[in-house]
Scaffold this active site. Structure first.
Site, PDB file in Angstrom:
ATOM      1  CD  GLU A 167      -2.709  -1.381   2.455  1.00  0.00           C
ATOM      2  OE1 GLU A 167      -2.791  -0.417   3.237  1.00  0.00           O
ATOM      3  OE2 GLU A 167      -3.292  -2.456   2.662  1.00  0.00           O
ATOM      4  CD  GLU A 272      -4.647  -7.821   1.974  1.00  0.00           C
ATOM      5  OE1 GLU A 272      -5.485  -7.070   2.487  1.00  0.00           O
ATOM      6  OE2 GLU A 272      -3.417  -7.606   2.062  1.00  0.00           O
TER       7      GLU A 272
HETATM    8  O1  G3I Z   1      -2.348  -7.139  19.028  1.00  0.00           O
HETATM    9  C1  G3I Z   1      -3.317  -6.281  19.632  1.00  0.00           C
HETATM   10  C2  G3I Z   1      -3.744  -6.842  20.982  1.00  0.00           C
HETATM   11  O2  G3I Z   1      -2.627  -6.837  21.860  1.00  0.00           O
HETATM   12  C3  G3I Z   1      -4.877  -5.995  21.544  1.00  0.00           C
HETATM   13  O3  G3I Z   1      -5.332  -6.570  22.763  1.00  0.00           O
HETATM   14  C4  G3I Z   1      -6.032  -5.948  20.524  1.00  0.00           C
HETATM   15  C5  G3I Z   1      -7.213  -5.146  21.010  1.00  0.00           C
HETATM   16  O4  G3I Z   1      -6.926  -3.787  20.851  1.00  0.00           O
HETATM   17  O5  G3I Z   1      -5.551  -5.360  19.292  1.00  0.00           O
HETATM   18  C6  G3I Z   1      -4.528  -6.173  18.716  1.00  0.00           C
HETATM   19  O6  G3I Z   1      -4.085  -5.566  17.525  1.00  0.00           O
HETATM   20  C7  G3I Z   1      -5.020  -5.678  16.451  1.00  0.00           C
HETATM   21  C8  G3I Z   1      -4.332  -6.405  15.283  1.00  0.00           C
HETATM   22  O7  G3I Z   1      -5.203  -6.457  14.145  1.00  0.00           O
HETATM   23  C9  G3I Z   1      -3.917  -7.827  15.668  1.00  0.00           C
HETATM   24  O8  G3I Z   1      -5.070  -8.565  15.985  1.00  0.00           O
HETATM   25  C10 G3I Z   1      -5.395  -4.275  16.006  1.00  0.00           C
HETATM   26  O9  G3I Z   1      -6.153  -3.660  17.029  1.00  0.00           O
HETATM   27  C11 G3I Z   1      -6.229  -4.344  14.738  1.00  0.00           C
HETATM   28  O10 G3I Z   1      -6.432  -3.044  14.214  1.00  0.00           O
HETATM   29  C12 G3I Z   1      -5.474  -5.144  13.660  1.00  0.00           C
HETATM   30  O11 G3I Z   1      -6.335  -5.242  12.528  1.00  0.00           O
HETATM   31  C13 G3I Z   1      -5.710  -5.799  11.355  1.00  0.00           C
HETATM   32  C14 G3I Z   1      -5.599  -4.682  10.299  1.00  0.00           C
HETATM   33  O12 G3I Z   1      -5.003  -5.245   9.107  1.00  0.00           O
HETATM   34  C15 G3I Z   1      -4.734  -3.566  10.797  1.00  0.00           C
HETATM   35  O13 G3I Z   1      -4.674  -2.581   9.769  1.00  0.00           O
HETATM   36  C16 G3I Z   1      -6.601  -6.904  10.810  1.00  0.00           C
HETATM   37  O14 G3I Z   1      -6.621  -7.991  11.715  1.00  0.00           O
HETATM   38  C17 G3I Z   1      -6.074  -7.385   9.464  1.00  0.00           C
HETATM   39  O15 G3I Z   1      -7.000  -8.285   8.857  1.00  0.00           O
HETATM   40  C18 G3I Z   1      -5.891  -6.205   8.507  1.00  0.00           C
HETATM   41  O16 G3I Z   1      -5.314  -6.687   7.328  1.00  0.00           O
HETATM   42  C19 G3I Z   1      -4.935  -5.678   6.371  1.00  0.00           C
HETATM   43  C20 G3I Z   1      -3.750  -6.220   5.604  1.00  0.00           C
HETATM   44  O17 G3I Z   1      -2.704  -6.531   6.500  1.00  0.00           O
HETATM   45  C21 G3I Z   1      -3.299  -5.237   4.547  1.00  0.00           C
HETATM   46  N1  G3I Z   1      -4.412  -4.906   3.645  1.00  0.00           N
HETATM   47  C22 G3I Z   1      -5.599  -4.395   4.334  1.00  0.00           C
HETATM   48  C23 G3I Z   1      -6.078  -5.396   5.368  1.00  0.00           C
HETATM   49  C24 G3I Z   1      -7.343  -4.900   6.041  1.00  0.00           C
HETATM   50  O18 G3I Z   1      -7.069  -3.735   6.789  1.00  0.00           O
END
Ligand code: G3I
Length: 373
Positions: A167, A272
């Site tokens: 991205e 994705e």
């Molecule tokens: O690891 C923390 C944890 O310690 C905490 O307790 C919890 C609650 O706040 O959050 C956890 O982090 C989360 C992380 O995923 C791991 O689970 C983040 O809040 C959350 O925002 C993050 O979301 C991910 C997102 O990328 C972040 O931008 C999604 O799971 C994931 O599916 C998504 O994937 C991205 C691709 O990597 C790139 N393309 C877009 C796609 C969708 O955004």
């Protein structure tokens, strides 16, 4: 008198053979799994979370093993997860190691996601020693090189394809003004691919982005890849994320996008895939579907009008992927079941092929049916 064996059995065997030869094509039983249905076309992958690749989610892990032949790590190989703190002692490889072991145990084509991204990268990566200002170019290049060569080197020959840069573009096709760009300059992308190639010369190196079906952004991505190729940078694949809606992109836009990138001579991968049923929609009938969807927030499952719309959407997408079966090497879904999807975000979305009880939805059947015999 011995009864001649052939006299009795020949007609019976002949009948069996004829029955076998006269099965009508429409009776042909479609494969029961996604990976088998498309085994002559492209790999079918899925993004897995830690509960799935550690086996804690037994149903999810079983579904991954049965249906897919490639995996992507939803979060555990992102910088914030694998190197949360600076220096060689700042790595946390345990989840990544388990992810790769799961892939190898199950004979999967293993993806690495992602090395350089503006999101989910710890603040320390961009900061100077004073902890407030940005570090300089040389410092950030060294941090990038150390990270990439440590992580790619650790999984050399095991992770077959890396999202090296994720991205990097804005919707207008220009480079995103991320700290990577501001501190290093435009060549941060080329450097990232160079470092990854040095660490594993056999790995497929992918540029991954979303909304490349928008012509303006696509033109920016094509110009970026052409510039990298002209500079001898080993970018060997492009990832179309395909976080789509029921009515965007059109099949024609998807068709043109795949063709445009295939013409660059890189592997094309859908990286994705999911269909956001709750997103804003411009077309009236889809707006109606969304209104229904949003109204009951899917608490009672998908309304009868939505399930067929989702199934048709996936069937139409796979028809264009199959048209480009010689350019596309992998189609990856971004999540195993609806309950795992990032698109829930406090709501009850239903963007994938399997429901919250790990059961196939009509969209799954529609995708299987789209496979060529
Ligand atoms: O690891 C923390 C944890 O310690 C905490 O307790 C919890 C609650 O706040 O959050 C956890 O982090 C989360 C992380 O995923 C791991 O689970 C983040 O809040 C959350 O925002 C993050 O979301 C991910 C997102 O990328 C972040 O931008 C999604 O799971 C994931 O599916 C998504 O994937 C991205 C691709 O990597 C790139 N393309 C877009 C796609 C969708 O955004």
């Amino acid at each position: 008198m011995k009864f001649p064996f052939s006299a009795f059995c020949f007609p019976f065997l002949a009948a069996l053979l004829l029955a076998g030869c006269t099965t009508r094509p429409e009776q042909e039983v479609k494969p029961a799994t996604l990976k088998d249905a498309f085994k002559h076309d492209f790999l079918i992958g899925v993004a897995v979370n830690q509960r799935q690749f550690t086996g804690a989610d037994t149903n999810g892990a079983a579904l991954v093993r049965r249906q897919f032949n490639s995996i992507s790590p939803e979060n555990v190989l992102k910088w914030e997860a694998i190197q949360p703190r600076p220096g060689a002692g700042g790595y946390n490889f345990a989840p990544g190691d388990r992810y790769v072991e799961f892939g190898e145990t199950n004979g999967m084509y293993i993806i690495g996601h992602t090395l350089v991204w503006h999101s989910q990268t710890p603040a320390w990566v961009f900061l100077a020693a004073d902890g407030t200002n940005y570090c300089d170019r040389e410092t950030l290049l060294k941090r990038m090189r150390d990270h990439i060569q440590t992580v790619v080197g650790r999984y050399k020959g095991r992770i077959k394809c890396w999202d090296v840069v994720n991205e990097a573009l804005q919707d207008n096709g220009e480079l995103r003004p991320s700290p990577w760009l501001k501190i290093i300059g435009e060549d941060y992308i080329a450097k990232a691919f160079q470092y990854a190639h040095e660490a594993d010369p056999d790995a497929v190196l992918r540029y991954n982005d979303y909304s490349l079906e928008n012509e303006t952004k696509r033109k920016g991505a094509i110009a970026l890849i052409k510039k990298l190729q002209a500079g001898g940078v080993p970018v060997t694949a492009v990832g179309l994320q395909d976080h789509v809606k029921l009515d965007w992109p059109t099949i024609e836009q998807e068709d043109a996008t795949i063709s445009d990138f295939a013409r660059l001579g890189v592997k094309v991968m859908i990286t994705e895939l999911d269909v956001d049923l709750l997103s804003r929609s411009r077309s009236a009938d889809i707006a109606e579907v969304r209104k229904q969807a949003a109204s009951n927030n899917f608490t009672n499952g998908l309304p009868d009008t939505v399930q067929p719309a989702l199934a048709k959407r996936y069937a139409d997408l796979f028809s264009v992927f199959l048209k480009h079966r010689h350019d596309i090497t992998l189609v990856t879904f971004w999540g195993v079941t609806d309950g795992d999807s990032w698109l829930n975000r406090g709501r009850l979305n239903q963007p994938l092929l399997f429901d919250r009880q790990w059961q196939p939805k009509p969209a799954f059947d529609a995708v299987i049916q789209s496979a060529q015999p």
